[in-house]
Scaffold this motif. Structure first.
Motif, PDB file in Angstrom:
ATOM      1  N   LEU A  45      21.981 -10.449 -13.614  1.00  0.00           N
ATOM      2  CA  LEU A  45      21.490 -10.724 -14.673  1.00  0.00           C
ATOM      3  C   LEU A  45      19.978 -11.617 -14.476  1.00  0.00           C
ATOM      4  CD1 LEU A  45      21.776 -10.991 -17.620  1.00  0.00           C
ATOM      5  CD2 LEU A  45      22.849 -13.253 -17.285  1.00  0.00           C
ATOM      6  N   ASP A  46      19.999 -12.366 -13.492  1.00  0.00           N
ATOM      7  CA  ASP A  46      18.542 -13.025 -13.167  1.00  0.00           C
ATOM      8  C   ASP A  46      17.490 -12.017 -12.923  1.00  0.00           C
ATOM      9  OD1 ASP A  46      19.402 -15.420 -14.264  1.00  0.00           O
ATOM     10  OD2 ASP A  46      19.853 -16.144 -12.178  1.00  0.00           O
ATOM     11  N   SER A  47      18.007 -11.060 -12.102  1.00  0.00           N
ATOM     12  CA  SER A  47      16.999 -10.125 -11.709  1.00  0.00           C
ATOM     13  C   SER A  47      16.631  -9.085 -12.787  1.00  0.00           C
ATOM     14  CB  SER A  47      17.555  -9.222 -10.503  1.00  0.00           C
ATOM     15  OG  SER A  47      17.933  -9.822  -9.519  1.00  0.00           O
ATOM     16  N   VAL A  48      17.404  -8.668 -13.795  1.00  0.00           N
ATOM     17  CA  VAL A  48      16.999  -8.297 -14.942  1.00  0.00           C
ATOM     18  C   VAL A  48      16.002  -8.884 -15.814  1.00  0.00           C
ATOM     19  CG1 VAL A  48      17.907  -7.012 -17.078  1.00  0.00           C
ATOM     20  CG2 VAL A  48      19.436  -6.644 -14.761  1.00  0.00           C
ATOM     21  N   LYS A  49      16.493 -10.127 -15.932  1.00  0.00           N
ATOM     22  CA  LYS A  49      15.438 -11.186 -16.599  1.00  0.00           C
ATOM     23  C   LYS A  49      14.093 -11.194 -15.992  1.00  0.00           C
ATOM     24  CE  LYS A  49      19.152 -14.377 -18.411  1.00  0.00           C
ATOM     25  NZ  LYS A  49      19.703 -15.651 -18.266  1.00  0.00           N
ATOM     26  N   PHE A  50      13.986 -11.266 -14.995  1.00  0.00           N
ATOM     27  CA  PHE A  50      12.621 -11.380 -14.295  1.00  0.00           C
ATOM     28  C   PHE A  50      11.904 -10.113 -14.435  1.00  0.00           C
ATOM     29  CE2 PHE A  50      14.243 -14.908 -11.225  1.00  0.00           C
ATOM     30  CZ  PHE A  50      13.275 -15.738 -11.914  1.00  0.00           C
ATOM     31  N   ALA A  51      12.819  -9.014 -14.320  1.00  0.00           N
ATOM     32  CA  ALA A  51      11.969  -7.460 -14.270  1.00  0.00           C
ATOM     33  C   ALA A  51      11.673  -7.374 -15.746  1.00  0.00           C
ATOM     34  CB  ALA A  51      13.024  -6.738 -13.984  1.00  0.00           C
ATOM     35  N   TRP A  52      12.423  -7.900 -16.686  1.00  0.00           N
ATOM     36  CA  TRP A  52      11.915  -7.658 -18.087  1.00  0.00           C
ATOM     37  C   TRP A  52      10.688  -8.470 -18.704  1.00  0.00           C
ATOM     38  CZ3 TRP A  52      12.604  -4.531 -22.022  1.00  0.00           C
ATOM     39  CH2 TRP A  52      12.345  -4.976 -23.514  1.00  0.00           C
ATOM     40  N   GLU A  53      10.619  -9.810 -18.106  1.00  0.00           N
ATOM     41  CA  GLU A  53       9.479 -10.380 -18.160  1.00  0.00           C
ATOM     42  C   GLU A  53       8.283  -9.833 -17.477  1.00  0.00           C
ATOM     43  OE1 GLU A  53       7.500 -14.865 -17.057  1.00  0.00           O
ATOM     44  OE2 GLU A  53       9.610 -14.512 -16.841  1.00  0.00           O
ATOM     45  N   GLY A  54       8.486  -8.894 -16.308  1.00  0.00           N
ATOM     46  CA  GLY A  54       7.392  -8.453 -15.606  1.00  0.00           C
ATOM     47  C   GLY A  54       6.787  -7.506 -16.469  1.00  0.00           C
ATOM     48  N   TYR A  55       7.758  -6.722 -16.789  1.00  0.00           N
ATOM     49  CA  TYR A  55       7.406  -5.373 -17.584  1.00  0.00           C
ATOM     50  C   TYR A  55       6.259  -5.779 -18.814  1.00  0.00           C
ATOM     51  CZ  TYR A  55       8.077  -1.322 -20.612  1.00  0.00           C
ATOM     52  OH  TYR A  55       7.919  -0.191 -21.302  1.00  0.00           O
ATOM     53  N   HIS A  56       6.605  -6.849 -19.399  1.00  0.00           N
ATOM     54  CA  HIS A  56       5.589  -7.263 -20.354  1.00  0.00           C
ATOM     55  C   HIS A  56       4.184  -7.574 -19.825  1.00  0.00           C
ATOM     56  CE1 HIS A  56       9.294  -7.139 -22.779  1.00  0.00           C
ATOM     57  NE2 HIS A  56       8.599  -7.036 -23.782  1.00  0.00           N
ATOM     58  N   TYR A  57       4.281  -8.273 -18.599  1.00  0.00           N
ATOM     59  CA  TYR A  57       2.768  -8.441 -18.139  1.00  0.00           C
ATOM     60  C   TYR A  57       1.995  -7.243 -17.913  1.00  0.00           C
ATOM     61  CZ  TYR A  57       3.972 -13.516 -17.142  1.00  0.00           C
ATOM     62  OH  TYR A  57       4.128 -14.885 -17.299  1.00  0.00           O
ATOM     63  N   SER A 104       0.704  -1.175  -0.058  1.00  0.00           N
ATOM     64  CA  SER A 104      -0.260  -0.123   0.163  1.00  0.00           C
ATOM     65  C   SER A 104       0.911   1.177  -0.120  1.00  0.00           C
ATOM     66  CB  SER A 104      -0.966  -0.026   1.128  1.00  0.00           C
ATOM     67  OG  SER A 104      -0.256   0.072   2.367  1.00  0.00           O
ATOM     68  N   TYR A 105       1.918   1.051   0.405  1.00  0.00           N
ATOM     69  CA  TYR A 105       2.902   2.335   0.528  1.00  0.00           C
ATOM     70  C   TYR A 105       4.186   2.134  -0.619  1.00  0.00           C
ATOM     71  CZ  TYR A 105       4.736  -0.118   4.442  1.00  0.00           C
ATOM     72  OH  TYR A 105       5.425  -1.386   5.145  1.00  0.00           O
ATOM     73  N   SER A 106       3.886   1.052  -1.277  1.00  0.00           N
ATOM     74  CA  SER A 106       4.957   0.926  -2.553  1.00  0.00           C
ATOM     75  C   SER A 106       4.988   2.220  -3.546  1.00  0.00           C
ATOM     76  CB  SER A 106       4.690  -0.305  -3.202  1.00  0.00           C
ATOM     77  OG  SER A 106       5.598  -0.336  -4.553  1.00  0.00           O
ATOM     78  N   SER A 107       6.170   2.484  -3.889  1.00  0.00           N
ATOM     79  CA  SER A 107       6.326   3.548  -5.074  1.00  0.00           C
ATOM     80  C   SER A 107       5.798   3.220  -6.488  1.00  0.00           C
ATOM     81  CB  SER A 107       7.462   4.113  -4.954  1.00  0.00           C
ATOM     82  OG  SER A 107       8.509   3.172  -5.136  1.00  0.00           O
ATOM     83  N   GLY A 108       5.480   1.621  -6.396  1.00  0.00           N
ATOM     84  CA  GLY A 108       5.238   1.057  -7.777  1.00  0.00           C
ATOM     85  C   GLY A 108       6.428   1.321  -8.849  1.00  0.00           C
ATOM     86  N   ILE A 109       7.475   1.427  -8.686  1.00  0.00           N
ATOM     87  CA  ILE A 109       8.506   1.782  -9.680  1.00  0.00           C
ATOM     88  C   ILE A 109       8.538   0.311 -10.442  1.00  0.00           C
ATOM     89  CG2 ILE A 109      10.923   2.359 -10.386  1.00  0.00           C
ATOM     90  CD1 ILE A 109      10.739   4.410  -8.002  1.00  0.00           C
ATOM     91  N   LEU A 110       8.487   0.341 -11.651  1.00  0.00           N
ATOM     92  CA  LEU A 110       8.844  -0.820 -12.445  1.00  0.00           C
ATOM     93  C   LEU A 110      10.135  -0.273 -13.447  1.00  0.00           C
ATOM     94  CD1 LEU A 110       7.726  -3.251 -13.593  1.00  0.00           C
ATOM     95  CD2 LEU A 110       6.662  -2.066 -15.467  1.00  0.00           C
ATOM     96  N   ARG A 111      11.179  -1.227 -13.109  1.00  0.00           N
ATOM     97  CA  ARG A 111      12.644  -0.996 -13.956  1.00  0.00           C
ATOM     98  C   ARG A 111      13.055  -2.080 -14.094  1.00  0.00           C
ATOM     99  NH1 ARG A 111      16.670  -1.258  -9.803  1.00  0.00           N
ATOM    100  NH2 ARG A 111      15.829  -1.446  -7.573  1.00  0.00           N
ATOM    101  N   MET A 112      14.285  -2.167 -14.913  1.00  0.00           N
ATOM    102  CA  MET A 112      15.014  -3.394 -14.916  1.00  0.00           C
ATOM    103  C   MET A 112      16.291  -3.046 -14.674  1.00  0.00           C
ATOM    104  SD  MET A 112      12.808  -3.382 -18.170  1.00  0.00           S
ATOM    105  CE  MET A 112      11.592  -3.017 -16.858  1.00  0.00           C
ATOM    106  N   THR A 113      16.573  -2.181 -13.864  1.00  0.00           N
ATOM    107  CA  THR A 113      17.998  -1.873 -13.547  1.00  0.00           C
ATOM    108  C   THR A 113      18.475  -2.329 -12.293  1.00  0.00           C
ATOM    109  OG1 THR A 113      16.914   0.503 -12.647  1.00  0.00           O
ATOM    110  CG2 THR A 113      18.034   0.681 -14.532  1.00  0.00           C
ATOM    111  N   TYR A 114      19.027  -3.510 -12.533  1.00  0.00           N
ATOM    112  CA  TYR A 114      19.498  -4.336 -11.533  1.00  0.00           C
ATOM    113  C   TYR A 114      20.954  -4.745 -11.944  1.00  0.00           C
ATOM    114  CZ  TYR A 114      14.720  -4.608  -9.691  1.00  0.00           C
ATOM    115  OH  TYR A 114      13.694  -4.340  -9.239  1.00  0.00           O
ATOM    116  N   SER A 115      21.959  -4.992 -11.011  1.00  0.00           N
ATOM    117  CA  SER A 115      23.167  -5.454 -11.262  1.00  0.00           C
ATOM    118  C   SER A 115      23.292  -7.035 -11.205  1.00  0.00           C
ATOM    119  CB  SER A 115      24.154  -5.054 -10.155  1.00  0.00           C
ATOM    120  OG  SER A 115      23.615  -5.181  -9.022  1.00  0.00           O
TER     121      SER A 115
END
Length: 229
Positions: free
Chosen positions: A66-78, A53-64
């Motif tokens: 690799l697997d985190s970037v992959k997960f975020a990229w997939e989530g972006y398309h959802y 409820s107090y999340s800023s809701g930021i959607l980003r792929m900028t992680y250091s």
């Protein structure tokens, strides 16, 4: 709907999910769509009322990593096709992805993170742009004064410039924010309930994860009720 277990004896589900924030409701949606009977247990009165409820809701792929970037990229398309992902009508409407891009300022303090992040982006072929100070100012009218390193607000030097300028920036076009994280949880709850296999119990606290034969076997609630999974 609210579910009370006070009059039931050891109800059983395929999966008991502790919490009904954006992660818990996402798990419920996916498992119930795959045929699992699920129960979300949350101590609050509805979905998305905790940290979501107090999340800023930021959607980003900028992680250091690799697997985190992959997960975020997939989530972006959802999120880009959220209406299709939810698949049912929600009387409260749908959360929206506001695409606006992301800028990370370059400085000595951020360079190690940026270097690792760009290596991940290059490996996956994801887009980004390198901006010098002139481009940063032209695009955003940005104050080029450097205030690094970060300081606590009670530090006498908080907010004081260090006498240098920033070293440009990196712009990532595939980024933005979710208009209403709590509404996103309601969307996911609606999708889960539509399967007929998901239930939600609010105002219930889990005090123990029970175990049997070396594995988790369910949960015990504060009122003593045991729910098997």
């Amino acid at each position: 709907p609210l579910r009370s277990f006070s009059s039931m004896r050891q109800p059983s589900y395929d999966a008991v999910i502790i919490g009904a924030g954006v992660i818990g409701t996402s798990i419920a949606t996916e498992l119930s769509r795959h045929g699992w009977r699920t129960l979300n247990v949350d101590k609050l009165s509805g979905v998305g009322l905790g940290s979501t409820s107090y999340s800023s809701g930021i959607l980003r792929m900028t992680y250091s990593v690799l697997d985190s970037v992959k997960f975020a990229w997939e989530g972006y398309h959802y999120w880009q096709s959220w209406e299709d992902h939810i698949g049912v009508e929600d009387e409260k409407g749908l959360a929206q992805l506001r695409s606006c891009g992301q800028v990370i300022i370059r400085s000595a303090e951020s360079e190690a993170f940026i270097t690792k992040t760009l290596a991940c982006f290059d490996k996956l072929g994801l887009p980004y742009e390198m901006w010098d100070n002139a481009e940063l100012q032209r695009r955003l009218g940005f104050d080029l004064t450097s205030y690094a390193p970060p300081r606590r607000i009670d530090d006498d030097s908080f907010g004081e410039p260090n006498g240098r300028e920033v070293d440009g920036a990196v712009y990532f076009p595939t980024a933005g924010y979710i208009s209403d994280p709590q509404l996103a949880c309601h969307n996911l709850q609606t999708a889960a309930l539509a399967t007929g296999r998901a239930e939600f119990a609010f105002g219930q606290s889990v005090v123990e994860v029970t175990r049997e034969a070396g594995r988790a076997s369910g949960v015990r609630l504060a009122d003593g009720t045991v729910i098997s999974a």
